[in-house]
Design a protein around this motif. Structure first.
Motif, short mmCIF file in Angstrom:
data_model
loop_
_atom_site.label_atom_id
_atom_site.label_comp_id
_atom_site.label_asym_id
_atom_site.label_seq_id
_atom_site.Cartn_x
_atom_site.Cartn_y
_atom_site.Cartn_z
N LEU A 105 1.57 -6.73 8.50
CA LEU A 105 2.93 -6.22 8.35
C LEU A 105 3.35 -6.26 6.88
CD1 LEU A 105 4.94 -5.17 10.42
CD2 LEU A 105 6.02 -7.39 10.42
N THR A 106 2.89 -7.31 6.18
CA THR A 106 3.22 -7.46 4.77
C THR A 106 2.59 -6.34 3.95
OG1 THR A 106 3.29 -9.83 5.08
CG2 THR A 106 3.10 -9.05 2.83
N ILE A 107 1.33 -5.99 4.27
CA ILE A 107 0.67 -4.90 3.54
C ILE A 107 1.49 -3.62 3.70
CG2 ILE A 107 -1.37 -3.42 3.50
CD1 ILE A 107 -3.00 -5.90 4.33
N LEU A 108 1.93 -3.40 4.91
CA LEU A 108 2.73 -2.20 5.16
C LEU A 108 4.04 -2.24 4.38
CD1 LEU A 108 3.04 0.27 7.47
CD2 LEU A 108 5.04 -1.18 7.78
N ALA A 109 4.68 -3.43 4.38
CA ALA A 109 5.95 -3.56 3.67
C ALA A 109 5.73 -3.30 2.19
CB ALA A 109 6.53 -4.96 3.89
N ASN A 110 4.61 -3.80 1.63
CA ASN A 110 4.31 -3.57 0.21
C ASN A 110 4.18 -2.08 -0.07
OD1 ASN A 110 4.31 -6.26 -0.33
ND2 ASN A 110 2.09 -6.52 -0.15
N PHE A 111 3.45 -1.38 0.79
CA PHE A 111 3.29 0.07 0.58
C PHE A 111 4.62 0.79 0.64
CE2 PHE A 111 -1.34 -0.24 1.19
CZ PHE A 111 -1.70 0.57 0.12
N ALA A 112 5.43 0.40 1.62
CA ALA A 112 6.73 1.07 1.75
C ALA A 112 7.59 0.82 0.52
CB ALA A 112 7.44 0.58 3.01
N GLY A 147 12.45 -1.57 -2.63
CA GLY A 147 11.66 -1.00 -3.72
C GLY A 147 12.45 0.03 -4.50
N LEU A 148 13.15 0.85 -3.77
CA LEU A 148 13.97 1.90 -4.38
C LEU A 148 15.05 1.31 -5.28
CD1 LEU A 148 14.19 5.14 -3.40
CD2 LEU A 148 16.42 4.32 -2.74
N ILE A 149 15.77 0.32 -4.74
CA ILE A 149 16.88 -0.28 -5.48
C ILE A 149 16.37 -1.01 -6.72
CG2 ILE A 149 18.69 -2.05 -5.34
CD1 ILE A 149 18.73 -1.33 -2.26
N LEU A 177 6.87 -3.74 -12.73
CA LEU A 177 7.90 -4.66 -12.25
C LEU A 177 7.99 -4.61 -10.72
CD1 LEU A 177 11.25 -5.31 -13.90
CD2 LEU A 177 11.22 -4.92 -11.46
N VAL A 178 8.14 -3.38 -10.22
CA VAL A 178 8.28 -3.22 -8.77
C VAL A 178 7.01 -3.70 -8.07
CG1 VAL A 178 8.54 -1.52 -6.93
CG2 VAL A 178 9.90 -1.33 -8.99
N GLY A 179 5.87 -3.33 -8.61
CA GLY A 179 4.60 -3.68 -7.99
C GLY A 179 4.42 -5.18 -7.91
N LEU A 180 4.59 -5.86 -9.06
CA LEU A 180 4.38 -7.31 -9.08
C LEU A 180 5.38 -8.03 -8.18
CD1 LEU A 180 3.49 -8.33 -12.73
CD2 LEU A 180 2.18 -8.76 -10.65
N ALA A 181 6.66 -7.64 -8.33
CA ALA A 181 7.71 -8.32 -7.55
C ALA A 181 7.44 -8.18 -6.07
CB ALA A 181 9.07 -7.74 -7.90
N LEU A 182 7.06 -6.98 -5.65
CA LEU A 182 6.85 -6.76 -4.21
C LEU A 182 5.60 -7.46 -3.72
CD1 LEU A 182 7.82 -3.03 -3.72
CD2 LEU A 182 8.76 -4.96 -2.47
N ILE A 183 4.50 -7.26 -4.43
CA ILE A 183 3.22 -7.73 -3.91
C ILE A 183 3.13 -9.25 -3.95
CG2 ILE A 183 0.74 -7.71 -4.34
CD1 ILE A 183 1.11 -4.71 -5.00
N ARG A 184 3.64 -9.85 -5.03
CA ARG A 184 3.54 -11.32 -5.11
C ARG A 184 4.65 -12.02 -4.34
NH1 ARG A 184 -0.07 -13.53 -9.22
NH2 ARG A 184 0.78 -15.53 -8.57
N GLU A 185 5.86 -11.45 -4.32
CA GLU A 185 6.99 -12.19 -3.78
C GLU A 185 7.71 -11.47 -2.63
OE1 GLU A 185 8.21 -15.14 -4.31
OE2 GLU A 185 6.84 -15.71 -5.91
#
Lengths: 370, 263
Positions: free
Chosen positions: A268-275, A177-179, A200-208
């Motif tokens: 685990l995915t929800i957590l990864a999205n938040f992180a 997310g940071l990068i 951008l970060v939100g969509l990319a992370l949450i969808r993919e």
């Protein structure tokens, strides 16, 4: 071998033409170049006099016999005179034991190899299909009688595979997310639209990415562990013991693993999205946007369908990772290398299948307009 | 002459305390020596410390106190290259064979020769083939270990242990898991090697047939005594020793072999 005898270095001294006298200790530590004397020997006959060698072992005798064979192939007949009396038993043992040189089995023809590979891939596909069918029938059985699942094993596996994977997943997602935010912000800032980094970060992370990252971490952590565990059990005949006891490996070993990963991967995915979002947020804050702006922007552009598509994929990926990992383990051959191969196969197959599935989902969601 | 006497005892063990660090010793004051060409047995019931003793002897586990001399050199005097140099002078056959699973038999046997000698490739092949022929594995040179039976794997492991022509061979339960015919073939092989190559053997074994047929001398280890209960020729241990442990060990083994038991 008989160390008490003198250790004079081995040498070959030419006597009259066609006759050589060998002297010294003939063993494995003879430098290979001493045999070069014979490399250009003309056709005909050569006599090697062993009567003056001081010690001989089987490695030494093997060199003499190898030399004789090499000369024979070039049309030179080599003859040996016997070594001293105390070395005759070893010499006789070697001469009587060593047969003609063993040649490696011929390499199969190109078409034969292609045919074998083809039939192996097909057999692999069939066994995967059969395994999946068996697993699905057990899953149906689970839906009818959920209390029959080994819940204790399943919870233990959830702890091992998912709870213990929390730190590493969170760290990887945070950094991604940071990068992602940092790289895109540098460019978008030029146009004054760096506020959209949040979307951008939100969509990319949450969808993919959140889903895919989690699945890849689970492949490396749990899928490979399943392959290795079941592969080692196979090699130890534990799987055979299971079957002869009337138990079913796919019901009692595979199903708890598949259930554990399928149920727990979405969390685990929800957590990864938040992180990951947190990582993006850190970049936004350093660029001068207050925290609230990031979340406000995000909530305006991301809806429940985005989250649900991501979680649906996580559910499928969890199932895939566990199933392929277990199947590869159960299909392992015997021996320690087989376990390693099964694990490698499992991880490689998983990564390929994850990539293909993700692409299929992308097309499906686009067509369905989710 | 002094050198001669040393060299005639490839293995001399004095006052050895057998055990792992941070644990009470399994055996104390173990002393024995193995002469050149001698087949020496380490006998004893399971759990008495035979395997641990073997781990000390082959340089895998440092001994607590006492001395192990291999070919006149103190095994644990230094580690690193010194220890590796001594290790190359003996061969070990592990219980399961411990062949490298991804190499065929001839490559398994060739490996030490490739690593530690400068022989031409063809000569290495011939030497490896000779060792395999010696253990009766002609025709199996290009087989992978996994495709062979347990007895064949053990014989291949002996061939590999012989690769560098050591003066001393350690065998961990060579006849375990083998049928009587294969097991006695293995015994004959061991005796042939000892006689023809003046090879010394240290063998951990339970098999009474092998003990009586092959061993020149043996020590019987005992857990209760924490040391050597008896030492001598197999005949002495079985019939003349006044050690109660030897009587139990050999009587039990004999009663299993007594005729008419399984009618």
């Amino acid at each position: 071998m008989i160390e008490s005898q003198n250790h004079s270095p081995f040498r070959i001294e030419p006597a009259e033409p066609g006759r050589f006298v060998l002297k010294g200790s003939l063993n494995a530590h003879v430098p290979s170049k001493v045999w070069d004397v014979f490399s250009k020997f003309p056709r005909g006959q050569v006599r090697l006099d062993l009567a003056s060698i001081s010690s001989l072992d089987l490695n030494g005798a093997a060199q003499l016999l190898w030399l004789r064979e090499r000369l024979r192939r070039r049309g030179v007949a080599a003859e040996f005179t016997d070594p001293p009396g105390n070395l005759i038993p070893i010499w006789r043992l070697a001469v009587d034991t060593l047969g003609p040189p063993a040649d490696p089995p011929p390499r199969p023809h190109f078409f034969e190899r292609m045919g074998r590979i083809h039939s192996e891939v097909w057999a692999d596909f069939l066994s995967m299909a059969a395994f999946l069918g068996e697993l699905l029938s057990h899953l149906l059985g689970f839906l009818v009688r959920p209390w029959r699942l080994r819940w204790a094993d399943t919870f233990f596996l959830i702890e091992q595979a998912v709870i213990d994977a929390l730190p590493v997943t969170a760290l990887v997602a945070f950094l991604v997310g940071l990068i992602l935010a940092f790289q895109s912000a540098m460019f978008m800032r030029l146009f004054g639209v760096d506020i959209f980094v949040a979307d951008l970060v939100g969509l990319a992370l949450i969808r993919e990415l959140g889903t895919l990252l989690t699945a890849i971490v689970l492949t490396g952590r749990s899928g490979s562990a399943f392959s290795a565990e079941l592969g080692a059990m196979k090699a130890n005949q534990e799987i055979d013991a299971f079957v002869t006891m009337g138990l079913s490996p796919s019901r009692d070993l595979v199903l708890p693993r598949v259930m554990a990963l399928t149920m727990a991967t979405p969390f685990l995915t929800i957590l990864a999205n938040f992180a990951g979002l947190l990582g993006g947020n850190v970049v936004m804050v350093t660029l001068g946007h207050p925290i609230i702006v990031f979340w406000e922007e995000l909530s305006g552009h991301i809806d429940l369908s985005d989250v649900m598509t991501g979680l649906f994929k996580a559910f499928v990926f969890g199932f895939t990772v566990a199933t392929i990992g277990c199947q590869r383990g159960l299909a392992a051959g015997n021996g320690p290398t087989a376990v390693g191969q099964a694990t490698t196969h499992g991880v490689v197959t998983n990564i390929i299948v994850l990539a293909v599935l993700d692409s299929l989902f992308a097309i499906l969601f686009y067509v369905a307009n989710w | 002459m002094d050198l001669e006497t040393k060299i005639h005892y490839p293995l001399v063990v004095t006052g050895l305390e057998v055990g792992y660090p941070d644990a009470p010793p399994l055996l104390t004051n173990v002393s024995f020596s193995v002469a050149e060409g001698e087949i020496f047995g380490l006998l004893g019931p399971s759990g008495c410390g035979k395997s641990t003793l073997l781990r000390h002897l082959v340089g895998l586990e440092p001994a607590k106190t006492g001395k192990i001399e291999l070919f006149g050199q103190n095994l644990w005097a230094h580690d690193g290259a010194y220890l590796d140099r001594i290790r190359r002078k003996f061969g070990v056959m592990y219980q399961g064979g411990a062949l490298f699973g991804d190499l065929n038999l001839i490559d398994n046997v060739s490996l030490p020769l490739i690593e530690f000698t400068d022989l031409p490739q063809g000569a290495i092949k011939a030497a490896a083939q000779l060792k395999l022929a010696l253990v009766g594995l002609t025709g199996f040179e290009y087989y992978l270990p996994a495709s062979l039976s347990g007895g064949m794997q053990k014989r291949a492991a002996i061939a590999r242990a012989l690769a560098l022509e050591p003066g001393l061979l350690f065998l961990d339960e060579p006849s375990a898991g083998l049928d009587p015919v294969t097991s006695s073939e293995l015994d004959n092989l061991i005796m042939t090697l000892a006689r023809n190559l003046s090879l010394s053997f240290v063998i951990v074994t339970h098999e009474l047939h092998s003990i009586m047929a092959t061993l020149d001398r043996a020590i019987l280890l005992d857990k209760g005594k924490k040391g050597i209960a008896a030492m001598g020729t197999p005949h002495f241990l079985a019939h003349e020793s006044d050690s109660p442990e030897a009587a139990i060990f050999f009587r039990r083994e004999e009663s299993l072999l007594a005729p008419g038991k399984n009618k």
